[in-house]
Design a protein around this motif. Structure first.
Motif, mmCIF file in Angstrom:
data_model
loop_
_atom_site.group_PDB
_atom_site.id
_atom_site.type_symbol
_atom_site.label_atom_id
_atom_site.label_comp_id
_atom_site.label_asym_id
_atom_site.label_seq_id
_atom_site.Cartn_x
_atom_site.Cartn_y
_atom_site.Cartn_z
ATOM 1 N N GLN A 76 0.824 -1.212 0.000
ATOM 2 C CA GLN A 76 0.000 0.000 0.000
ATOM 3 C C GLN A 76 0.856 1.259 0.000
ATOM 4 O OE1 GLN A 76 -2.652 -0.526 3.329
ATOM 5 N NE2 GLN A 76 -3.875 -2.029 2.256
ATOM 6 N N LYS A 77 0.328 2.275 -0.646
ATOM 7 C CA LYS A 77 0.973 3.590 -0.726
ATOM 8 C C LYS A 77 2.340 3.501 -1.403
ATOM 9 C CE LYS A 77 -1.296 4.694 3.592
ATOM 10 N NZ LYS A 77 -1.228 3.844 4.734
ATOM 11 N N SER A 78 2.472 2.634 -2.405
ATOM 12 C CA SER A 78 3.745 2.477 -3.107
ATOM 13 C C SER A 78 3.495 1.944 -4.511
ATOM 14 C CB SER A 78 4.654 1.505 -2.346
ATOM 15 O OG SER A 78 4.237 0.177 -2.581
ATOM 16 N N THR A 79 4.569 1.745 -5.240
ATOM 17 C CA THR A 79 4.498 1.038 -6.521
ATOM 18 C C THR A 79 5.357 -0.206 -6.392
ATOM 19 O OG1 THR A 79 6.276 2.431 -7.370
ATOM 20 C CG2 THR A 79 4.026 3.055 -7.962
ATOM 21 N N LYS A 80 4.948 -1.083 -5.470
ATOM 22 C CA LYS A 80 5.653 -2.331 -5.209
ATOM 23 C C LYS A 80 4.639 -3.475 -5.187
ATOM 24 C CE LYS A 80 9.278 -0.164 -2.413
ATOM 25 N NZ LYS A 80 8.931 1.220 -2.584
ATOM 26 N N PHE A 81 5.005 -4.579 -5.843
ATOM 27 C CA PHE A 81 4.174 -5.772 -5.888
ATOM 28 C C PHE A 81 5.086 -6.958 -5.589
ATOM 29 C CE2 PHE A 81 2.279 -2.588 -8.552
ATOM 30 C CZ PHE A 81 0.936 -2.635 -8.205
ATOM 31 N N ILE A 82 4.783 -7.682 -4.506
ATOM 32 C CA ILE A 82 5.668 -8.759 -4.076
ATOM 33 C C ILE A 82 4.886 -10.049 -3.855
ATOM 34 C CG2 ILE A 82 7.545 -7.374 -3.160
ATOM 35 C CD1 ILE A 82 6.313 -7.308 -0.497
ATOM 36 N N TYR A 83 5.604 -11.155 -3.945
ATOM 37 C CA TYR A 83 5.022 -12.486 -3.809
ATOM 38 C C TYR A 83 5.315 -13.080 -2.442
ATOM 39 C CZ TYR A 83 4.232 -12.934 -8.874
ATOM 40 O OH TYR A 83 3.798 -12.785 -10.155
ATOM 41 N N PRO A 84 4.315 -13.247 -1.599
ATOM 42 C CA PRO A 84 4.521 -14.032 -0.381
ATOM 43 C C PRO A 84 4.333 -15.514 -0.714
ATOM 44 C CG PRO A 84 2.328 -13.100 -0.366
ATOM 45 C CD PRO A 84 3.004 -12.608 -1.634
ATOM 46 N N ASP A 85 4.724 -16.387 0.196
ATOM 47 C CA ASP A 85 4.485 -17.810 -0.009
ATOM 48 C C ASP A 85 3.015 -18.153 0.179
ATOM 49 O OD1 ASP A 85 7.076 -18.766 -0.688
ATOM 50 O OD2 ASP A 85 7.677 -18.432 1.388
ATOM 51 N N LEU A 86 2.325 -17.363 0.958
ATOM 52 C CA LEU A 86 0.905 -17.580 1.216
ATOM 53 C C LEU A 86 0.341 -16.275 1.756
ATOM 54 C CD1 LEU A 86 -0.440 -20.551 3.309
ATOM 55 C CD2 LEU A 86 -1.203 -18.260 3.734
ATOM 56 N N SER A 87 -0.860 -15.939 1.349
ATOM 57 C CA SER A 87 -1.526 -14.760 1.901
ATOM 58 C C SER A 87 -2.996 -15.060 2.115
ATOM 59 C CB SER A 87 -1.357 -13.538 0.985
ATOM 60 O OG SER A 87 -1.862 -13.803 -0.301
ATOM 61 N N VAL A 88 -3.587 -14.320 3.036
ATOM 62 C CA VAL A 88 -5.023 -14.421 3.304
ATOM 63 C C VAL A 88 -5.582 -13.017 3.310
ATOM 64 C CG1 VAL A 88 -6.810 -15.071 4.976
ATOM 65 C CG2 VAL A 88 -4.791 -16.533 4.681
ATOM 66 N N THR A 89 -6.695 -12.843 2.605
ATOM 67 C CA THR A 89 -7.425 -11.591 2.666
ATOM 68 C C THR A 89 -8.879 -11.888 3.001
ATOM 69 O OG1 THR A 89 -8.055 -9.565 1.511
ATOM 70 C CG2 THR A 89 -7.863 -11.547 0.158
ATOM 71 N N CYS A 90 -9.418 -11.076 3.881
ATOM 72 C CA CYS A 90 -10.826 -11.167 4.253
ATOM 73 C C CYS A 90 -11.529 -9.855 3.921
ATOM 74 C CB CYS A 90 -10.962 -11.477 5.744
ATOM 75 S SG CYS A 90 -10.148 -13.013 6.248
ATOM 76 N N ASP A 91 -10.837 -8.993 3.206
ATOM 77 C CA ASP A 91 -11.302 -7.647 2.904
ATOM 78 C C ASP A 91 -12.177 -7.646 1.649
ATOM 79 O OD1 ASP A 91 -11.179 -4.822 1.843
ATOM 80 O OD2 ASP A 91 -9.995 -4.577 3.677
ATOM 81 N N ASP A 92 -13.333 -7.011 1.744
ATOM 82 C CA ASP A 92 -14.261 -6.930 0.604
ATOM 83 C C ASP A 92 -13.595 -6.323 -0.628
ATOM 84 O OD1 ASP A 92 -16.315 -8.041 2.063
ATOM 85 O OD2 ASP A 92 -17.215 -6.109 2.593
ATOM 86 N N ARG A 93 -12.659 -5.409 -0.425
ATOM 87 C CA ARG A 93 -12.012 -4.745 -1.569
ATOM 88 C C ARG A 93 -11.159 -5.705 -2.396
ATOM 89 N NH1 ARG A 93 -9.527 -0.100 2.135
ATOM 90 N NH2 ARG A 93 -9.421 -1.952 3.460
ATOM 91 N N ASP A 94 -10.778 -6.836 -1.834
ATOM 92 C CA ASP A 94 -9.984 -7.822 -2.567
ATOM 93 C C ASP A 94 -10.825 -8.931 -3.205
ATOM 94 O OD1 ASP A 94 -7.436 -6.713 -2.198
ATOM 95 O OD2 ASP A 94 -7.165 -7.722 -0.265
ATOM 96 N N GLN A 95 -12.120 -8.923 -2.974
ATOM 97 C CA GLN A 95 -12.951 -10.026 -3.466
ATOM 98 C C GLN A 95 -13.016 -10.108 -4.990
ATOM 99 O OE1 GLN A 95 -13.931 -12.523 -1.465
ATOM 100 N NE2 GLN A 95 -12.786 -11.347 0.046
#
Length: 188
Positions: A76-95
């Protein structure tokens, strides 16, 4: 992650997404530069799969999404995109997200000798820009050990180290489990 790719032009985020779709490898994107992602060991892959299975089962009836290492997280607040080994989102904005998520509540990194310093240092510093992130988990590939960086209600991070015999508590997704579940089938 390895050094930035030489002889590559600087990309805008949009150019990066189009370019990466055509690549055989995955690349992280940090302010216009791309970095190739390295492969992992059998233990690395098994630990990631065990964690995905555990979280997927726990969250199967929830609105949360458990995402594999193929899904990028936008810092957030950047121009960076990175790969985690696993992520979880429960946020409606990511649905409805298609290329990346922006609001993870949990990120898991399985450590390897070549990336441990980056995962504990610079990568964690990047992830901390996420207001939604509550738990950052580091899984050791050489022994039964999990380090949990947990954000409190004031936004301060504390670290909890779990070892063999412990119960791991992830408040971000309301889950407590024996550490041995993640290390099932692992040979050191």
């Amino acid at each position: 992650m390895v050094a930035p790719q030489e002889n590559f032009p600087r990309f805008t985020p949009e150019e990066y997404f189009k370019w990466e779709e055509k690549q055989e490898l995955r690349y992280e994107y940090l302010d216009g530069e791309v970095y190739a992602m390295t492969g992992g060991t059998v233990n690395h892959g098994q630990l990631t799969a065990n964690f995905i299975g555990l979280l997927g089962s726990h969250l199967s009836e929830s609105p949360c999404r458990v995402l594999s290492p193929d899904v990028k997280v936008e810092v957030q607040k950047s121009t960076k995109f990175i790969y985690p080994d696993l992520s979880v989102t429960c946020d409606d904005r990511d649905q409805t997200a298609t290329n990346f998520i922006s609001h993870p509540c949990l990120i898991v990194e399985v450590l390897s000798p070549s990336t441990e310093g980056y995962d504990r240092g610079e990568k964690f510093n990047l992830y901390r820009h996420s207001d939604s992130l509550k738990d950052y988990v580091l899984v050791n590939t050489n022994k039964v050990e999990i380090s949990l960086y947990k954000k409190d209600d004031r936004g301060k991070w504390e670290i909890i180290n779990y070892v063999a015999g412990d119960l791991v508590e992830l408040e971000s997704i309301n889950l407590t489990f024996p550490i041995k579940q993640v290390f099932r089938g692992i040979r050191f």
